[in-house]
Design a protein around this motif. Structure first.
Motif, PDB file in Angstrom:
ATOM      1  N   MET A   1       0.694  -1.354  -0.144  1.00 31.15           N
ATOM      2  CA  MET A   1       0.072   0.010  -0.080  1.00 31.15           C
ATOM      3  C   MET A   1       0.747   1.123  -0.106  1.00 31.15           C
ATOM      4  O   MET A   1       0.435   2.286  -0.505  1.00 31.15           O
ATOM      5  N   ASN A   2       1.859   1.138   0.650  1.00 34.11           N
ATOM      6  CA  ASN A   2       2.993   2.192   0.687  1.00 34.11           C
ATOM      7  C   ASN A   2       2.541   3.586   1.069  1.00 34.11           C
ATOM      8  O   ASN A   2       2.690   4.606   0.401  1.00 34.11           O
ATOM      9  N   ALA A   3       1.747   3.246   2.252  1.00 38.22           N
ATOM     10  CA  ALA A   3       1.190   4.693   3.082  1.00 38.22           C
ATOM     11  C   ALA A   3       1.814   4.723   4.376  1.00 38.22           C
ATOM     12  O   ALA A   3       1.842   3.626   4.911  1.00 38.22           O
ATOM     13  N   SER A   4       2.313   5.755   4.838  1.00 37.15           N
ATOM     14  CA  SER A   4       3.045   5.677   5.970  1.00 37.15           C
ATOM     15  C   SER A   4       2.137   5.649   7.260  1.00 37.15           C
ATOM     16  O   SER A   4       0.888   5.778   7.317  1.00 37.15           O
ATOM     17  N   THR A   5       2.703   5.096   8.384  1.00 35.05           N
ATOM     18  CA  THR A   5       2.164   5.007   9.603  1.00 35.05           C
ATOM     19  C   THR A   5       1.669   6.452  10.117  1.00 35.05           C
ATOM     20  O   THR A   5       2.524   7.271  10.290  1.00 35.05           O
ATOM     21  N   TYR A   6       0.584   6.801  10.607  1.00 32.27           N
ATOM     22  CA  TYR A   6       0.199   7.950  11.190  1.00 32.27           C
ATOM     23  C   TYR A   6       0.332   8.057  12.505  1.00 32.27           C
ATOM     24  O   TYR A   6       0.165   7.132  13.336  1.00 32.27           O
ATOM     25  N   VAL A   7       1.213   9.253  12.846  1.00 34.01           N
ATOM     26  CA  VAL A   7       1.537   9.221  14.234  1.00 34.01           C
ATOM     27  C   VAL A   7       0.245  10.266  15.035  1.00 34.01           C
ATOM     28  O   VAL A   7       0.011  11.256  14.617  1.00 34.01           O
ATOM     29  N   GLU A   8      -0.343   9.791  16.084  1.00 35.25           N
ATOM     30  CA  GLU A   8      -1.551  10.356  16.442  1.00 35.25           C
ATOM     31  C   GLU A   8      -1.012  11.622  17.332  1.00 35.25           C
ATOM     32  O   GLU A   8       0.279  11.414  17.953  1.00 35.25           O
TER      33      GLU A   8
ATOM     34  N   ALA B   1      -3.343   3.184  13.701  1.00 32.54           N
ATOM     35  CA  ALA B   1      -3.122   2.053  14.514  1.00 32.54           C
ATOM     36  C   ALA B   1      -4.230   1.056  14.292  1.00 32.54           C
ATOM     37  O   ALA B   1      -3.809  -0.170  14.582  1.00 32.54           O
ATOM     38  N   ALA B   2      -5.446   1.511  14.005  1.00 32.39           N
ATOM     39  CA  ALA B   2      -6.546   0.673  13.550  1.00 32.39           C
ATOM     40  C   ALA B   2      -6.616  -0.027  12.228  1.00 32.39           C
ATOM     41  O   ALA B   2      -7.719  -0.534  11.750  1.00 32.39           O
ATOM     42  N   GLY B   3      -5.721   0.513  11.295  1.00 32.41           N
ATOM     43  CA  GLY B   3      -5.661   0.157  10.074  1.00 32.41           C
ATOM     44  C   GLY B   3      -6.564   0.975   9.118  1.00 32.41           C
ATOM     45  O   GLY B   3      -6.719   0.532   7.953  1.00 32.41           O
ATOM     46  N   ARG B   4      -6.702   2.059   9.460  1.00 36.10           N
ATOM     47  CA  ARG B   4      -7.749   3.007   8.652  1.00 36.10           C
ATOM     48  C   ARG B   4      -6.937   3.835   7.859  1.00 36.10           C
ATOM     49  O   ARG B   4      -5.905   4.388   8.445  1.00 36.10           O
ATOM     50  N   GLU B   5      -7.385   4.484   6.676  1.00 36.40           N
ATOM     51  CA  GLU B   5      -6.571   5.574   6.221  1.00 36.40           C
ATOM     52  C   GLU B   5      -6.885   6.847   6.827  1.00 36.40           C
ATOM     53  O   GLU B   5      -8.169   7.306   7.634  1.00 36.40           O
ATOM     54  N   VAL B   6      -5.943   7.794   7.036  1.00 38.60           N
ATOM     55  CA  VAL B   6      -6.192   8.776   7.517  1.00 38.60           C
ATOM     56  C   VAL B   6      -6.188  10.163   6.759  1.00 38.60           C
ATOM     57  O   VAL B   6      -5.134  10.357   5.998  1.00 38.60           O
ATOM     58  N   LEU B   7      -7.122  10.805   6.452  1.00 36.10           N
ATOM     59  CA  LEU B   7      -7.389  11.948   5.412  1.00 36.10           C
ATOM     60  C   LEU B   7      -7.499  13.096   6.230  1.00 36.10           C
ATOM     61  O   LEU B   7      -8.034  13.396   7.258  1.00 36.10           O
ATOM     62  N   THR B   8      -7.271  14.427   5.527  1.00 35.99           N
ATOM     63  CA  THR B   8      -7.311  15.630   6.183  1.00 35.99           C
ATOM     64  C   THR B   8      -9.047  15.702   6.104  1.00 35.99           C
ATOM     65  O   THR B   8      -9.409  15.449   5.120  1.00 35.99           O
ATOM     66  N   PHE B   9      -9.551  16.558   7.125  1.00 35.92           N
ATOM     67  CA  PHE B   9     -11.001  16.889   6.941  1.00 35.92           C
ATOM     68  C   PHE B   9     -11.109  18.109   5.864  1.00 35.92           C
ATOM     69  O   PHE B   9     -10.307  18.876   6.612  1.00 35.92           O
ATOM     70  N   VAL B  10     -12.093  17.724   5.085  1.00 38.23           N
ATOM     71  CA  VAL B  10     -12.405  18.907   4.157  1.00 38.23           C
ATOM     72  C   VAL B  10     -13.544  19.732   4.675  1.00 38.23           C
ATOM     73  O   VAL B  10     -14.615  19.343   4.699  1.00 38.23           O
ATOM     74  N   PRO B  11     -13.430  21.033   5.215  1.00 40.48           N
ATOM     75  CA  PRO B  11     -14.377  21.608   5.805  1.00 40.48           C
ATOM     76  C   PRO B  11     -15.292  22.212   4.592  1.00 40.48           C
ATOM     77  O   PRO B  11     -15.160  22.270   3.559  1.00 40.48           O
ATOM     78  N   GLY B  12     -16.742  22.400   5.207  1.00 42.08           N
ATOM     79  CA  GLY B  12     -17.716  22.906   4.046  1.00 42.08           C
ATOM     80  C   GLY B  12     -19.168  22.132   4.211  1.00 42.08           C
ATOM     81  O   GLY B  12     -19.268  21.405   5.405  1.00 42.08           O
ATOM     82  N   GLU B  13     -19.836  22.156   3.369  1.00 43.97           N
ATOM     83  CA  GLU B  13     -21.268  21.462   3.429  1.00 43.97           C
ATOM     84  C   GLU B  13     -21.321  20.595   2.103  1.00 43.97           C
ATOM     85  O   GLU B  13     -20.765  20.890   1.197  1.00 43.97           O
ATOM     86  N   VAL B  14     -21.975  19.444   2.466  1.00 44.48           N
ATOM     87  CA  VAL B  14     -22.548  18.451   1.494  1.00 44.48           C
ATOM     88  C   VAL B  14     -23.720  18.587   1.273  1.00 44.48           C
ATOM     89  O   VAL B  14     -24.483  18.884   2.266  1.00 44.48           O
ATOM     90  N   ALA B  15     -24.424  17.963   0.130  1.00 41.96           N
ATOM     91  CA  ALA B  15     -25.879  17.914  -0.077  1.00 41.96           C
ATOM     92  C   ALA B  15     -26.091  16.604   0.494  1.00 41.96           C
ATOM     93  O   ALA B  15     -26.538  15.634  -0.347  1.00 41.96           O
ATOM     94  N   GLY B  16     -26.265  16.426   1.703  1.00 47.86           N
ATOM     95  CA  GLY B  16     -26.594  15.034   2.373  1.00 47.86           C
ATOM     96  C   GLY B  16     -28.219  15.126   2.199  1.00 47.86           C
ATOM     97  O   GLY B  16     -29.104  15.881   1.802  1.00 47.86           O
ATOM     98  N   ARG B  17     -28.765  13.924   3.041  1.00 50.87           N
ATOM     99  CA  ARG B  17     -29.996  13.733   3.047  1.00 50.87           C
ATOM    100  C   ARG B  17     -30.646  13.948   4.239  1.00 50.87           C
ATOM    101  O   ARG B  17     -30.031  13.669   5.385  1.00 50.87           O
ATOM    102  N   PRO B  18     -31.701  14.620   4.270  1.00 49.52           N
ATOM    103  CA  PRO B  18     -32.454  15.138   3.203  1.00 49.52           C
ATOM    104  C   PRO B  18     -31.774  16.335   2.279  1.00 49.52           C
ATOM    105  O   PRO B  18     -30.861  16.949   3.037  1.00 49.52           O
ATOM    106  N   ARG B  19     -32.083  16.431   1.048  1.00 51.02           N
ATOM    107  CA  ARG B  19     -31.310  17.303   0.343  1.00 51.02           C
ATOM    108  C   ARG B  19     -31.612  18.601   0.661  1.00 51.02           C
ATOM    109  O   ARG B  19     -32.908  18.979   0.893  1.00 51.02           O
TER     110      ARG B  19
ATOM    111  N   LEU C   1      -2.693  11.291   4.894  1.00 47.53           N
ATOM    112  CA  LEU C   1      -1.620  11.641   5.935  1.00 47.53           C
ATOM    113  C   LEU C   1      -0.987   9.950   6.471  1.00 47.53           C
ATOM    114  O   LEU C   1      -0.185  10.105   7.076  1.00 47.53           O
ATOM    115  N   GLY C   2      -1.759   9.102   5.988  1.00 51.07           N
ATOM    116  CA  GLY C   2      -1.297   7.702   6.378  1.00 51.07           C
ATOM    117  C   GLY C   2      -2.188   6.513   7.092  1.00 51.07           C
ATOM    118  O   GLY C   2      -3.395   6.870   6.541  1.00 51.07           O
ATOM    119  N   ILE C   3      -1.907   5.780   7.642  1.00 41.91           N
ATOM    120  CA  ILE C   3      -2.640   4.678   8.413  1.00 41.91           C
ATOM    121  C   ILE C   3      -2.614   4.645   9.614  1.00 41.91           C
ATOM    122  O   ILE C   3      -1.519   4.666  10.226  1.00 41.91           O
TER     123      ILE C   3
END
Length: 282
Positions: A1-8, A68-86, A64-66
């Motif tokens: 996968m070649n993604a680094s370990t994320y340091v909490e 300790a639980a084996g999950r992808e770590v991504l930056t949170f993108v602020p803003g709004e999405v058209a969730g449900r209900p739209r 950002l990496g992976i």
């Protein structure tokens, strides 16, 4: 996968579930990060996100990496999405145009992306033996391929970022614009559309997206053909994925997405000429 370990960070933070979407479960926010299960397409997605960061494209999360639980770590993108209900703004034409511009900006940013050796798209399922043919147009970009309202982040009334690249794969630009119009015009029987989009002028909205993106004349003339072929193909794909992967895919199939796809195909047969006229008019 070649993604680094994320340091909490030293101070622990709560996990806040992020709702929305149809098939990816277990997505949470932790501080300024998002944690997601690692999907079968992760090697390609990680390479793509690294490319977008290096290209200076601001409209995607950073990997950002992976953790300790084996999950992808991504930056949170602020803003709004058209969730449900739209939200009421789902039908706003200025926001619609900004979606077309964001897709174009993404395509410009990804133009130089080359898949690393040994990495190929992987959707986690085999190919259905009875799958109808795909549109006969070659891939031009690494497509996002999932421009749902849940996957586009808005800020200050305009589309600012894309999230959820799990379905990334090589695609033609007209395929990408079909996918965008599918959700945002939207293409399909009005009975299956969100109530806020049932009375909109679909051909007009297709034209707004095409103009904002800067679609070529050739791609405008191919859009309806691609829409019909992709819709016909999606019935077989969705049935097969539901059988192989289960989960949210099986739930959507049980809830009637196959019938919805058939209604969409019939709707395109009735309305394709009007869409084509709107897209190709001077």
């Amino acid at each position: 996968m070649n993604a680094s370990t994320y340091v909490e960070p030293s101070e622990s933070q709560p996990e806040i579930p992020l709702l929305g979407g149809d098939v990816t479960e277990g997505v949470v926010r932790v501080g300024d990060t998002v944690r997601r299960p690692v999907g079968s397409n992760a090697p390609l997605v990680h390479a793509l996100l690294r490319h977008l960061e290096e290209a200076g494209f601001e409209g995607a999360p950073r990997l950002l990496g992976i953790d300790a639980a084996g999950r992808e770590v991504l930056t949170f993108v602020p803003g709004e999405v058209a969730g449900r209900p739209r939200p009421a703004w789902i039908a706003d034409e200025e926001r619609l145009a900004s979606v077309g511009r964001l897709v174009r900006d993404y395509h410009d940013a990804v133009a130089g992306f080359v898949m690393p050796d040994g990495i190929r798209p992987d959707q986690g399922v085999s190919r259905p033996p009875d799958l109808p043919p795909a549109p006969p147009y070659p891939a031009e970009v690494m497509g996002h391929a999932d421009y749902t309202p849940d996957n586009i982040v808005f800020r200050d009334g305009r589309a600012a970022a894309l999230i959820d690249f799990d379905l990334a794969r090589p695609a033609s630009k007209v395929d990408e614009m079909y996918n965008t119009m599918l959700y945002w015009a939207p293409l399909g029987d009005p009975a299956d559309a969100d109530p806020l989009l049932r009375e909109v002028d679909v051909p007009r909205r297709c034209r707004i997206l095409a103009d904002a993106y800067g679609m070529s004349d050739a791609d405008r003339s191919r859009l309806v053909e691609v829409a019909v072929l992709r819709t016909r193909r999606s019935w077989f794909s969705m049935r097969h994925i539901a059988e192989e992967r289960g989960g949210g895919w099986a739930r959507m199939w049980a809830e009637g997405v196959g019938d919805q796809i058939k209604r969409c195909e019939a709707w395109l047969d009735r309305n394709g000429a009007a869409i084509d006229a709107a897209l190709t008019a001077p």
